[in-house]
Motif scaffolding. Sequence first.
Motif, short mmCIF file in Angstrom:
data_model
loop_
_atom_site.label_atom_id
_atom_site.label_comp_id
_atom_site.label_asym_id
_atom_site.label_seq_id
_atom_site.Cartn_x
_atom_site.Cartn_y
_atom_site.Cartn_z
N ASP A 1 0.81 -1.22 0.00
CA ASP A 1 0.00 0.00 0.00
C ASP A 1 0.84 1.27 0.00
N LEU A 2 2.12 1.14 0.27
CA LEU A 2 3.00 2.30 0.38
C LEU A 2 4.36 1.99 -0.26
N SER A 3 4.86 2.93 -1.05
CA SER A 3 6.19 2.81 -1.66
C SER A 3 7.09 3.90 -1.10
N LEU A 4 8.32 3.52 -0.74
CA LEU A 4 9.30 4.49 -0.27
C LEU A 4 10.26 4.84 -1.41
N HIS A 5 10.67 6.11 -1.47
CA HIS A 5 11.54 6.57 -2.53
C HIS A 5 12.60 7.50 -1.95
N GLY A 6 13.83 7.38 -2.44
CA GLY A 6 14.91 8.26 -2.03
C GLY A 6 15.39 9.09 -3.20
N LEU A 7 15.40 10.40 -3.04
CA LEU A 7 15.81 11.31 -4.11
C LEU A 7 16.86 12.30 -3.60
N TRP A 8 17.67 12.79 -4.51
CA TRP A 8 18.66 13.83 -4.21
C TRP A 8 18.72 14.76 -5.40
N THR A 9 18.65 16.07 -5.13
CA THR A 9 18.66 17.04 -6.22
C THR A 9 19.87 17.95 -6.12
N ASP A 10 20.44 18.27 -7.27
CA ASP A 10 21.56 19.20 -7.36
C ASP A 10 21.00 20.59 -7.60
N ILE A 11 21.20 21.49 -6.66
CA ILE A 11 20.61 22.82 -6.76
C ILE A 11 21.16 23.59 -7.96
N ALA A 12 22.45 23.45 -8.23
CA ALA A 12 23.08 24.25 -9.28
C ALA A 12 22.61 23.90 -10.68
N ASP A 13 22.45 22.61 -10.98
CA ASP A 13 22.09 22.23 -12.35
C ASP A 13 20.68 21.66 -12.47
N GLY A 14 19.97 21.52 -11.35
CA GLY A 14 18.59 21.06 -11.42
C GLY A 14 18.41 19.58 -11.63
#
Length: 216
Positions: A188-201
């Motif tokens: 019923d639930l999926s976990l996700h890990g994300l990381w974003t680079d502020i400089a290049d999007g």
Amino acid sequence: MNYVKPLPSFLAQRYHGWKATTFAENHAWYKRLAEEGQRPRAMVISCCDSRVHVTSIFGAEQGEFFIHRNIANLVPPYEPDGNQHGTSAAVEYAVTALKVTHLIVLGHSNCGGVAGCYAMCSGQAPELDEKTSFVGRWMDILRPGFERLPEGEADTARRQALEHEAVKVSLENLMTFPFVRSAVEAGDLSLHGLWTDIADGDLHALDPISDRFRPV
């Protein structure tokens, strides 16, 4: 409450501009949200950093995301000890009351909280080791991630690796919550890990097979 001051004029002007344009053009949608309540499909746990704009990254509108922000996008382990836990309460509400189907932990580049943790764990920020430091005690959550950092790399690379660890530690801690684990195991639930680079999007997602962050 004589210590409370009026809203700064530049913020008041921005509000009136929003009310006259964005709100006026979408009044029916806002009214529907108010009357029918929220039904977000996903919760996002992100950093307080002003440079990380969750709704802009995903092009989201009001009502789409249940968002919780804290220093370094951390989730503490499940500890129902009677203390006040804002992050844990937000997770509980999202999973048990709102029934979100996706729970995302979003880290980012040049994170000040992570940099502080790195300095503290390296013995370069004794002030954060003080019991009176709220930031330091919060960043204790990330100490296991610091201990997993590879040796022999430059500080810049190790700090970025610790930003990734902040996401991983939070995901690991989420699974210590019984209601999260049961929802995940039930599908019923999926976990996700994300990381974003502020400089290049750029946006990177944690690959469960390689345990590395890959471009989305």
